[in-house]
Design a protein around this motif. Sequence first.
Motif, PDB file in Angstrom:
ATOM      1  N   PHE A 194       0.830  -1.207   0.000  1.00 30.45           N
ATOM      2  CA  PHE A 194       0.000   0.000   0.000  1.00 30.45           C
ATOM      3  C   PHE A 194       0.861   1.252   0.000  1.00 30.45           C
ATOM      4  CE2 PHE A 194      -2.550  -3.369   1.942  1.00 30.45           C
ATOM      5  CZ  PHE A 194      -3.668  -3.325   1.122  1.00 30.45           C
ATOM      6  N   ALA A 195       1.958   1.218   0.772  1.00 30.02           N
ATOM      7  CA  ALA A 195       2.902   2.336   0.724  1.00 30.02           C
ATOM      8  C   ALA A 195       3.481   2.481  -0.683  1.00 30.02           C
ATOM      9  CB  ALA A 195       4.024   2.123   1.740  1.00 30.02           C
ATOM     10  N   GLY A 196       3.762   1.329  -1.315  1.00 30.99           N
ATOM     11  CA  GLY A 196       4.275   1.362  -2.683  1.00 30.99           C
ATOM     12  C   GLY A 196       3.260   1.920  -3.665  1.00 30.99           C
ATOM     13  N   MET A 197       1.987   1.512  -3.536  1.00 29.64           N
ATOM     14  CA  MET A 197       0.929   2.046  -4.402  1.00 29.64           C
ATOM     15  C   MET A 197       0.833   3.564  -4.267  1.00 29.64           C
ATOM     16  SD  MET A 197      -2.250  -0.583  -3.850  1.00 29.64           S
ATOM     17  CE  MET A 197      -2.009  -2.380  -3.909  1.00 29.64           C
ATOM     18  N   LEU A 198       0.843   4.038  -3.016  1.00 27.60           N
ATOM     19  CA  LEU A 198       0.748   5.482  -2.786  1.00 27.60           C
ATOM     20  C   LEU A 198       1.957   6.219  -3.340  1.00 27.60           C
ATOM     21  CD1 LEU A 198      -0.648   5.418   0.867  1.00 27.60           C
ATOM     22  CD2 LEU A 198      -1.897   6.038  -1.205  1.00 27.60           C
ATOM     23  N   ALA A 199       3.152   5.618  -3.179  1.00 29.75           N
ATOM     24  CA  ALA A 199       4.358   6.255  -3.703  1.00 29.75           C
ATOM     25  C   ALA A 199       4.343   6.299  -5.230  1.00 29.75           C
ATOM     26  CB  ALA A 199       5.595   5.514  -3.207  1.00 29.75           C
ATOM     27  N   ASP A 200       3.878   5.208  -5.874  1.00 27.07           N
ATOM     28  CA  ASP A 200       3.775   5.187  -7.338  1.00 27.07           C
ATOM     29  C   ASP A 200       2.750   6.204  -7.839  1.00 27.07           C
ATOM     30  OD1 ASP A 200       5.680   3.162  -7.683  1.00 27.07           O
ATOM     31  OD2 ASP A 200       4.184   1.576  -7.501  1.00 27.07           O
ATOM     32  N   ARG A 201       1.682   6.371  -7.066  1.00 30.15           N
ATOM     33  CA  ARG A 201       0.571   7.231  -7.518  1.00 30.15           C
ATOM     34  C   ARG A 201       0.789   8.698  -7.167  1.00 30.15           C
ATOM     35  NH1 ARG A 201      -2.384  10.240  -9.209  1.00 30.15           N
ATOM     36  NH2 ARG A 201      -4.648  10.215  -9.510  1.00 30.15           N
ATOM     37  N   PHE A 202       1.224   8.973  -5.943  1.00 34.35           N
ATOM     38  CA  PHE A 202       1.302  10.356  -5.470  1.00 34.35           C
ATOM     39  C   PHE A 202       2.730  10.836  -5.228  1.00 34.35           C
ATOM     40  CE2 PHE A 202      -2.811   8.683  -3.913  1.00 34.35           C
ATOM     41  CZ  PHE A 202      -3.658   9.537  -4.591  1.00 34.35           C
ATOM     42  N   GLN A 254      -4.383  -4.628 -13.289  1.00 32.23           N
ATOM     43  CA  GLN A 254      -3.707  -5.302 -14.408  1.00 32.23           C
ATOM     44  C   GLN A 254      -2.286  -5.691 -14.020  1.00 32.23           C
ATOM     45  OE1 GLN A 254      -4.156  -2.232 -17.379  1.00 32.23           O
ATOM     46  NE2 GLN A 254      -5.802  -3.343 -18.445  1.00 32.23           N
ATOM     47  N   ALA A 255      -1.596  -4.781 -13.346  1.00 28.21           N
ATOM     48  CA  ALA A 255      -0.223  -5.069 -12.932  1.00 28.21           C
ATOM     49  C   ALA A 255      -0.180  -6.222 -11.932  1.00 28.21           C
ATOM     50  CB  ALA A 255       0.410  -3.818 -12.316  1.00 28.21           C
ATOM     51  N   PHE A 291       1.302 -11.681 -10.363  1.00 29.07           N
ATOM     52  CA  PHE A 291       1.009 -12.879  -9.571  1.00 29.07           C
ATOM     53  C   PHE A 291       0.727 -14.101 -10.446  1.00 29.07           C
ATOM     54  CE2 PHE A 291       0.612  -9.840  -6.156  1.00 29.07           C
ATOM     55  CZ  PHE A 291       1.109 -10.554  -5.074  1.00 29.07           C
ATOM     56  N   GLY A 292       0.453 -13.875 -11.712  1.00 28.32           N
ATOM     57  CA  GLY A 292       0.285 -14.997 -12.628  1.00 28.32           C
ATOM     58  C   GLY A 292       1.567 -15.410 -13.325  1.00 28.32           C
ATOM     59  N   TYR A 293       2.660 -14.715 -13.021  1.00 31.17           N
ATOM     60  CA  TYR A 293       3.932 -14.952 -13.694  1.00 31.17           C
ATOM     61  C   TYR A 293       4.827 -15.796 -12.792  1.00 31.17           C
ATOM     62  CZ  TYR A 293       7.749 -13.840 -16.923  1.00 31.17           C
ATOM     63  OH  TYR A 293       8.760 -13.906 -17.850  1.00 31.17           O
ATOM     64  N   ARG A 294       5.301 -16.916 -13.288  1.00 27.42           N
ATOM     65  CA  ARG A 294       6.017 -17.891 -12.483  1.00 27.42           C
ATOM     66  C   ARG A 294       7.265 -17.302 -11.809  1.00 27.42           C
ATOM     67  NH1 ARG A 294       5.425 -22.124  -9.228  1.00 27.42           N
ATOM     68  NH2 ARG A 294       7.104 -23.656  -9.386  1.00 27.42           N
ATOM     69  N   HIS A 305       4.890   0.449 -11.831  1.00 26.55           N
ATOM     70  CA  HIS A 305       4.344  -0.009 -10.552  1.00 26.55           C
ATOM     71  C   HIS A 305       5.427  -0.684  -9.699  1.00 26.55           C
ATOM     72  CE1 HIS A 305       0.206   0.887 -11.655  1.00 26.55           C
ATOM     73  NE2 HIS A 305       0.404   0.299 -12.812  1.00 26.55           N
ATOM     74  N   MET A 306       6.655  -0.200  -9.832  1.00 29.71           N
ATOM     75  CA  MET A 306       7.755  -0.909  -9.193  1.00 29.71           C
ATOM     76  C   MET A 306       7.674  -0.893  -7.668  1.00 29.71           C
ATOM     77  SD  MET A 306      11.827  -0.375  -9.551  1.00 29.71           S
ATOM     78  CE  MET A 306      12.887  -1.299  -8.436  1.00 29.71           C
ATOM     79  N   SER A 307       7.327   0.255  -7.074  1.00 30.94           N
ATOM     80  CA  SER A 307       7.247   0.316  -5.616  1.00 30.94           C
ATOM     81  C   SER A 307       6.177  -0.641  -5.090  1.00 30.94           C
ATOM     82  CB  SER A 307       6.935   1.749  -5.160  1.00 30.94           C
ATOM     83  OG  SER A 307       8.046   2.592  -5.361  1.00 30.94           O
ATOM     84  N   MET A 308       5.059  -0.723  -5.787  1.00 29.64           N
ATOM     85  CA  MET A 308       4.000  -1.622  -5.353  1.00 29.64           C
ATOM     86  C   MET A 308       4.421  -3.079  -5.477  1.00 29.64           C
ATOM     87  SD  MET A 308       0.178  -2.172  -6.940  1.00 29.64           S
ATOM     88  CE  MET A 308       0.851  -2.895  -8.447  1.00 29.64           C
ATOM     89  N   LEU A 309       4.963  -3.459  -6.639  1.00 28.98           N
ATOM     90  CA  LEU A 309       5.378  -4.851  -6.832  1.00 28.98           C
ATOM     91  C   LEU A 309       6.538  -5.204  -5.899  1.00 28.98           C
ATOM     92  CD1 LEU A 309       5.159  -5.196 -10.725  1.00 28.98           C
ATOM     93  CD2 LEU A 309       3.489  -5.899  -8.993  1.00 28.98           C
ATOM     94  N   GLY A 310       7.461  -4.263  -5.714  1.00 29.11           N
ATOM     95  CA  GLY A 310       8.530  -4.482  -4.748  1.00 29.11           C
ATOM     96  C   GLY A 310       7.974  -4.665  -3.347  1.00 29.11           C
TER      97      GLY A 310
END
Length: 407
Positions: A70-78, A209-210, A215-218, A340-345
């Motif tokens: 969630f911190a990553g989502m916020l950092a990517d977005r804002f 989408q991200a 999560f579908g990628y091995r 979306h790197m911060s979120m995926l990280g």
Amino acid sequence: MQAAATTPAAKLSMTQVLLCGAMIVTLSMGIRHGFGLWLQPITMERGWTRETFAFALAIQNIAWGLAGPFAGMLADRFGAFKVLIVGGLLYSLGLVLMALSTSGLAFTGSAGLLVGMAQSGTTYAVIYGVIGRNVPAEKRSWAMGVAAAAGSFGQFLMVPVENWLISGTGWQNALFYLALAALLILPFAFGLREPKAAGPVGHQQSIMQALREAFGYRSFQLLMAGYFVCGFQVVFIGVHMPSYLKDHGLSPQVATYALALIGLFNVFGTYAAGSLGQRIPKRYLLSGIYALRSVAIVTFLMAPLTPTSVYIFSAVMGVLWLSTVPPTNAVVAQIFGVQHMSMLGGFVFFSHQIGSFLGVWLGGKLYDMSGSYDIVWWLAVAFGVMAALINLPVRETAIVRPQVAAA
């Protein structure tokens, strides 16, 4: 027909990003690295079991992991700036309340929930997102290694400082001083205030989408599984090794030097891992790190326990300590891009923190049950072998998105 693109806003300079990011990670990681030094003084004064202290730090790690995406989502977005400001304030507040807590529940809320949430907004996922967006791909792994090395230097620097504060001012006052130090994150956050982008550039993914793609990628699943092991090993050792050494008759000073050596040699290990990640396949680098950790732990357990053996083990583990961080995050950016790197990280790090939760909690739980840390040490060895094998099939090439190919 290719999707319309607009000119992106100017980026921050790489020097500015690395300097401010390194200072923030130095503070945020350095403060938490010495928490094991508080185990015995707090439990003795409060009359708590080791499990009570360990459970609070386990909650800290799981809260850090849960809040990370969630911190990553916020950092990517804002932008990372706002997240870092809130994180720095929470960190300081959590340390103050940690000193004032008189019950296990209050201690879990402060040292666990508040500090854990603060760490999610002041450590690698957020900082690496800024690096990914502002550093060219050909220097990204190296730059992440520099940031991780800074965090390692913070560990080396802060452990003796924290031990000195505890000895000279008492454990409560030491936490108050650390709360003031955490506020230094705020001025450095201004250096990571990124200009707003003028508009979308190329193909843009939604958050959902991200997430479905990752999560579908091995390979993403394998990276998460390997990072679980990293968390289990380092947090168990970082929190419980001081008590393990004292139980075996070694002085507290040996534990302080051991944690400081881990931090010192981690400076070299993380920088080297970031640099090697530019030259060799990162999956081989990760596999080798996990395998060497298991070898180091087995050797440590089999050898006679002396200050010298402790220092050698700490130096070796220091080289391997956070050296998984730059290549793991660089692979995520390499596969999925930086939007979306911060979120995926953050999600990969959540797996790390589940391992951290189990490592620190089982350390206290199994010690209270058996009077020994042996079971957890050997679990760390077995997990290391598993992680070495898991990372070998990871594919590092950029993912092919059907909609991009069609365009």
